[in-house]
Scaffold this motif. Structure first.
Motif, PDB file in Angstrom:
ATOM      1  N   ILE A   1       0.853  -1.185   0.000  1.00  0.00           N
ATOM      2  CA  ILE A   1       0.000   0.000   0.000  1.00  0.00           C
ATOM      3  C   ILE A   1       0.887   1.232   0.000  1.00  0.00           C
TER       4      ILE A   1
ATOM      5  N   ASP B   1      -3.234   5.123   0.044  1.00  0.00           N
ATOM      6  CA  ASP B   1      -3.982   4.055   0.717  1.00  0.00           C
ATOM      7  C   ASP B   1      -3.969   4.259   2.228  1.00  0.00           C
ATOM      8  N   ARG B   2      -2.803   4.607   2.771  1.00  0.00           N
ATOM      9  CA  ARG B   2      -2.681   4.818   4.218  1.00  0.00           C
ATOM     10  C   ARG B   2      -3.595   5.962   4.690  1.00  0.00           C
TER      11      ARG B   2
ATOM     12  N   LEU C   1      -7.161   4.717   4.633  1.00  0.00           N
ATOM     13  CA  LEU C   1      -7.385   3.787   5.750  1.00  0.00           C
ATOM     14  C   LEU C   1      -7.446   4.509   7.094  1.00  0.00           C
TER      15      LEU C   1
ATOM     16  N   LEU D   1      -8.544  -2.581  -2.169  1.00  0.00           N
ATOM     17  CA  LEU D   1      -8.241  -3.022  -0.804  1.00  0.00           C
ATOM     18  C   LEU D   1      -9.184  -4.159  -0.379  1.00  0.00           C
TER      19      LEU D   1
ATOM     20  N   ASN E   1      -8.179  -7.426  -2.257  1.00  0.00           N
ATOM     21  CA  ASN E   1      -6.948  -8.012  -1.729  1.00  0.00           C
ATOM     22  C   ASN E   1      -7.052  -8.417  -0.262  1.00  0.00           C
TER      23      ASN E   1
ATOM     24  N   VAL F   1      -7.572  -6.635   2.413  1.00  0.00           N
ATOM     25  CA  VAL F   1      -7.164  -5.668   3.439  1.00  0.00           C
ATOM     26  C   VAL F   1      -8.391  -5.174   4.186  1.00  0.00           C
TER      27      VAL F   1
ATOM     28  N   ARG G   1     -12.200  -6.034   5.147  1.00  0.00           N
ATOM     29  CA  ARG G   1     -13.102  -7.182   5.195  1.00  0.00           C
ATOM     30  C   ARG G   1     -14.485  -6.751   5.664  1.00  0.00           C
TER      31      ARG G   1
END
Length: 152
Positions: A3, A7-8, A11, A43, A46, A48, A50
């Motif tokens: 990532i 992405d960070r 998130l 994400l 893959n 990351v 759920r």
């Protein structure tokens, strides 16, 4: 999966406010809504992300007692783990089951309305679980830190 900083950022903002709409999340993360949607989709694909879950406040529902029960099982029985876990799943007050390597084999977290309810559940449902060699009960007093997030 690798990532990047974008992405960070997404998130971090998603962890801070899981209910954000994609447009608001994109704005906070400094990306377009389309970019945010694509990143979230990747994400999820893959593994990351759920899903988005809800947290239940058991105290708001009248459960004032939380106990962590640590078990060492009699492992001479070939199905000790399977039998124990199957039986523990049937106890409605058990809200979490974890297995470990080491001195403790299984940990159950359970809730109860009060001490009388805890004693009733402990005596009638917990002590009757199969293959218990040793048990330790830890009464929950306070939560100091409760975070599902990572240092992103």
């Amino acid at each position: 999966m690798q990532i990047d900083d974008t992405d960070r950022r997404i998130l971090r903002h998603l962890l801070a406010d899981p209910g954000l709409a994609t447009a608001a999340l994109a704005e906070r993360a400094g990306v377009t809504p389309a970019t945010c949607w694509r990143r979230l989709d990747r994400l999820r694909e893959n593994g990351v992300l759920r899903g988005q879950g809800m947290a239940i406040d058991w105290r708001a529902l009248g459960y004032e007692i939380e106990v962590s029960l640590r078990f060492t099982l009699d492992k001479t029985a070939p199905r000790a783990f399977d039998d124990f876990i199957e039986a523990a799943r049937g106890v409605p007050e058990v809200i979490q089951i974890q297995t470990f390597l080491g001195r403790v084999d299984v940990r159950l977290n359970m809730v109860a309305r009060d001490m009388a309810h805890y004693q009733e559940v402990y005596r009638s449902r917990i002590l009757t679980l199969p293959h218990i060699a040793d048990i330790e009960a830890l009464m929950h007093i306070a939560t100091i830190k409760d975070s599902a997030g990572l240092p992103l």
